[in-house]
Enzyme design. Structure first.
Site, PDB file in Angstrom:
ATOM      1  N   TRP A 323       0.827  -1.363  -0.039  1.00 15.09           N
ATOM      2  CA  TRP A 323      -0.034  -0.012  -0.051  1.00 15.09           C
ATOM      3  C   TRP A 323       0.708   1.233  -0.181  1.00 15.09           C
ATOM      4  O   TRP A 323       0.276   2.332  -0.447  1.00 15.09           O
ATOM      5  CB  TRP A 323      -0.901  -0.010   1.358  1.00 15.09           C
ATOM      6  CG  TRP A 323      -0.097   0.146   2.589  1.00 15.09           C
ATOM      7  CD1 TRP A 323       0.633  -0.527   3.032  1.00 15.09           C
ATOM      8  CD2 TRP A 323      -0.555   1.165   3.497  1.00 15.09           C
ATOM      9  NE1 TRP A 323       1.199   0.051   4.332  1.00 15.09           N
ATOM     10  CE2 TRP A 323       0.457   1.181   4.568  1.00 15.09           C
ATOM     11  CE3 TRP A 323      -1.319   2.187   3.403  1.00 15.09           C
ATOM     12  CZ2 TRP A 323       0.512   1.750   5.654  1.00 15.09           C
ATOM     13  CZ3 TRP A 323      -1.448   3.215   4.678  1.00 15.09           C
ATOM     14  CH2 TRP A 323      -0.298   2.918   5.708  1.00 15.09           C
ATOM     15  N   GLU A 465       0.603  -2.487  12.862  1.00 11.93           N
ATOM     16  CA  GLU A 465       0.422  -4.073  12.843  1.00 11.93           C
ATOM     17  C   GLU A 465       0.742  -4.607  14.449  1.00 11.93           C
ATOM     18  O   GLU A 465       0.963  -5.759  14.517  1.00 11.93           O
ATOM     19  CB  GLU A 465       1.510  -4.583  11.790  1.00 11.93           C
ATOM     20  CG  GLU A 465       1.057  -3.998  10.313  1.00 11.93           C
ATOM     21  CD  GLU A 465       2.135  -4.379   9.295  1.00 11.93           C
ATOM     22  OE1 GLU A 465       1.850  -4.323   8.396  1.00 11.93           O
ATOM     23  OE2 GLU A 465       3.293  -4.441   9.861  1.00 11.93           O
TER      24      GLU A 465
END
Length: 769
Positions: A323, A465
């Site tokens: 991304w 994350e």
């Protein structure tokens, strides 16, 4: 020195980071900044864009081509190399104005000294060509033996990837041919060496090496040239023949002509992209270096490849596209090279089927774009992505399964391109189909909560994350909302402008393109909002209930320097410490939606809780700091971002997984912080808005801009904003400054506006009078 990267001594400990620091490339291939005598042990590599292979059941990764610029020398029977004999002096430099790599090494020899110099470039004019010029001189007579040609022993992380190697001589050219193991693609590298002195040359039986021996007279200079080319079967049907012909043509043109054309191509790229910072030489150099790293990996000639997370610096992160490209690199290309920006998005269109296969694999509709995307768009990310440093066991991670925001990031990029450039043909060329398929994916993924009467995004992982499988991640939900809005708006645009294409696309979906369902979900979608009292936006459900431990205390709990802080039982998972702040990124993307007070409250709250475990993180704090009028808060984050590949001070391991290499997303982030942040540039397709917030050291910023096919030059100082329009522009540009009403900048004209600082100073002066 604002164009020269240079080290004045050799350090064996910095061989790997030096390979990143001194990278050259042209978008087709990247050449690691290693020295001429280095091989696979020192991670010498010629990494090819878009060529992938899988070996031995391990993960797929890019293919490194044979190194046709390899050269090793011996003097009087003793090998000379920085790892073989300690040099008397050594320098390595990279001229980023034209991507020219140089080294000079002086060795002690019997009776005197020997100086060895080499310069090389990966041609920006002819994308398959590499060239080098080498020379030596000695203060004492000596006997030299050169071993040069093609080094086919390539560096691989999960290889080998080249099989059936054949090395031969043809037409005075050395040739190395092989095929990849998985897809059977032919890869060929060719080389020719020419000397300006008399020498005896021999070659290994059937090999791709030359052995050149000659006597050196003290005080004389001996110079030779290497011409090389690389092709694969993705380029043409006969890569070996094309490589040989390219080498012969390059040798006929000569080093000087090739270098001149290469310099001219680089001059044009810098003309479109160089951002000048006045008053801060360190920031100027770091920003130019960041731009350079983007230019050497830009896919200017192909819409079938994009920019991997580690550029073309090797096989780390599987050479996959993340991304990062849409969120951190696309803005640079939109403002400087819209054609390349379009290529980046066409890559997503070409890989739509891979995204469809992933959605179907998980039982969803539409397109679930790969977390780690390669040539087909199928996800290269593994389920066990990190090893526990204590046990060595693979850890189950949910990057592949739950980072659903990637589909929304793709839509964001497509829509940003269309709005910015006005080129809505991208929608007809596949962009609309991507948008609708991503919206269908989110419609099938979302959960409707009948008690709260709203749609929710449950069991997701945001860019942070360290906290996996959370509910209603603020960044994810905001991007899903935008995806639904864009799906509806693009449908109306395509229906009005490309009616045949609209009917063709609508007919592909059972029950139509789901526009009614998209509207229903959009009206009921939950997106976390600022608390009315604290103004804080909760990053995900129950985030505020986590242990609010200071970052220093969390770091003190670390036992192993490479232990992973996320995953199932990482130290950060039950705390408020973030890898990167999703909320701050959301505030930057949708800055007009939130008040300055909300942005500042969240910046101040999340900043001390962010570990910056990702190189993507610091630039976002710089951008939002500038937006809230506190550029000096953001300046250290800008410098941290812009220097990450110069210093080599970045995270090299996650668990025991090596993640080194260049950081193109950080490079793009540095440009965003400087231009979109501190210079305050905002363009959404109609009005150029400039709201500068310059750091203390900066007196002005000047940058070229490509806006809707026209060319401009913007200069921002503390007193005024100047916009210069190229004479060949097609229409006037509406410009909005800090305190001025919107004004038009006509083609060939210059428009000057006062800044808020200048207006304030004038008002104060008037009051004093």
């Amino acid at each position: 020195m604002s164009w020269i990267v240079k080290d004045l001594q050799f350090s064996a400990e910095k061989v790997i980071t030096g390979g990143n620091k001194y990278m050259t490339g042209n978008g087709y291939m990247g050449f690691r900044g290693t020295l001429e005598e280095f091989g696979k042990e020192q991670l010498a590599a010629v990494t090819l864009a878009g060529v992938y292979d899988q070996a031995g059941g391990k993960w797929r990764e890019p293919v490194n081509a044979p190194n046709a610029l390899f050269t090793r020398l011996s003097c009087n029977g003793e090998r000379l190399g920085v790892l073989d004999a300690e040099p008397l002096s050594h320098s390595q430099e990279l001229d980023i104005s034209c991507a020219l790599h140089k080294r000079e090494t002086v060795y002690g020899i019997s009776g005197g000294e020997l100086s060895f110099t080499a310069e090389r470039f990966v041609s920006m004019d002819q994308l398959h060509v590499l060239v080098s010029r080498l020379s030596l001189a000695a203060t004492a007579d000596c006997r030299i033996e050169l071993e040069t040609g093609i080094d086919s022993e390539v560096w691989d992380i999960n290889g080998p990837h080249l099989y059936g190697l054949q090395e031969r001589h043809t037409k005075g050219v050395l040739l190395a041919e092989a095929v990849t193991g998985e897809l059977g693609l032919q890869v060929a590298a060719a080389e020719m060496t020419t000397c300006n002195f008399e020498a005896g040359e021999t070659s290994g039986e059937g090999g791709a090496r030359r052995f050149i021996a000659f006597d050196v007279k003290a005080g004389e200079v001996y110079e030779w040239y290497k011409y090389a080319a690389v092709y694969t079967e993705l380029d043409c049907s006969e890569p070996a023949e094309s490589a040989v012909q390219n080498v012969l043509a390059a040798e006929a043109a000569g080093y000087g002509q090739l270098l001149a054309a290469h310099r001219e191509a680089w001059a044009e790229r810098w003309r479109r992209s160089d951002c000048v910072i006045e008053g801060d030489a360190a920031a100027q150099f770091a920003l130019r270096y960041s731009i350079y790293q983007l230019l050497i990996i830009a896919p200017t000639q192909s819409e079938k490849v994009s920019i991997p997370a580690r550029g073309l610096s090797g096989q780390v992160y599987k050479g996959a596209v993340f991304w990062d490209t849409e969120m951190f690199m696309l803005p640079f290309f939109l403002h400087s090279d819209p054609a390349t920006a379009r290529n980046l998005l066409m890559y997503r269109i070409h890989t739509l089927d891979g995204a469809r296969r992933k959605a179907a694999e998980y039982g969803y509709l539409g397109a679930f774009y790969a977390w780690e995307s390669q040539d087909t768009g199928d996800d290269a990310c593994t389920l066990f992505n990190v090893n526990d440093v204590f046990t060595g066991r693979p850890m189950r991670t949910y990057f592949r399964d739950k980072q659903v925001h990637i589909s929304a990031d793709v839509v964001h990029g497509i829509w940003q391109y269309v709005a910015f450039t006005g080129d809505d043909s991208l929608l007809a060329d596949g962009g609309a189909e991507v948008i609708w398929e991503c919206a269908r994916f989110f419609y099938s993924y979302a959960c409707y909560n009948p008690v709260k009467r709203r749609y929710e995004m449950l069991d997701v992982t945001g860019p942070d994350e360290y906290h996996e499988r959370v509910n209603n991640n603020a960044f994810t939900n905001a991007l899903v909302r935008q995806t639904l809005e864009v799906a509806l708006e693009s449908a109306e645009l395509v229906r009005a402008k490309y009616p045949e294409r609209y009917e063709q696309l609508a007919g592909r979906f059972a029950g139509g393109p789901f526009l009614k369902e998209f509207r229903e979900m959009l009206d009921g979608l939950y997106v976390p909002q600022p608390d009315p009292d604290t103004l804080l936006i909760e990053q995900f459900d129950r985030y505020f209930k986590l242990e609010d431990v200071p970052l220093a205390e969390l770091k003190a709990r670390v036992i192993h320097p490479n232990e992973y802080l996320g995953g199932g039982n990482g130290l950060a998972t039950t705390t408020a410490i973030l890898k990167q702040a999703d909320v701050v990124l959301m505030l930057n993307l949708f800055k007009s939606t939130f008040s300055q007070e909300v942005k500042q409250a969240n910046w101040e709250y999340y900043e001390p809780r962010t570990e910056h475990g990702s190189s993507l993180s610091p630039c976002i704090y710089a951008l939002v700091a500038a937006d809230i009028g506190s550029p000096d808060w953001g300046y250290p984050y800008f410098m941290r971002t812009a220097t990450v590949d110069l210093t080599g001070e970045s995270k090299q391991y996650v668990g025991d997984l090596y993640i080194g290499g260049t950081h193109p997303a950080a490079n793009g982030g540095a440009w965003m912080a400087a231009v979109l942040g501190f210079a305050g540039v905002l363009f959404a397709g109609k009005v150029l808005s400039v709201q500068p917030a310059l750091p203390e050291l900066w007196t002005a910023v000047e940058v070229p801009l490509s806006l809707r096919g026209d060319s401009f030059r913007l200069r921002v100082s503390r007193e005024e904003i100047t916009v210069s329009a190229a004479a060949g522009n097609r229409e006037a540009l509406k410009v909005s400054g800090c305190v001025s009403r919107d004004q038009l900048c006509q083609p060939g004209a210059m428009l000057t506006l006062r800044t808020a600082g200048a207006a304030g100073a004038a008002d104060n002066a008037g009051a004093a009078e």
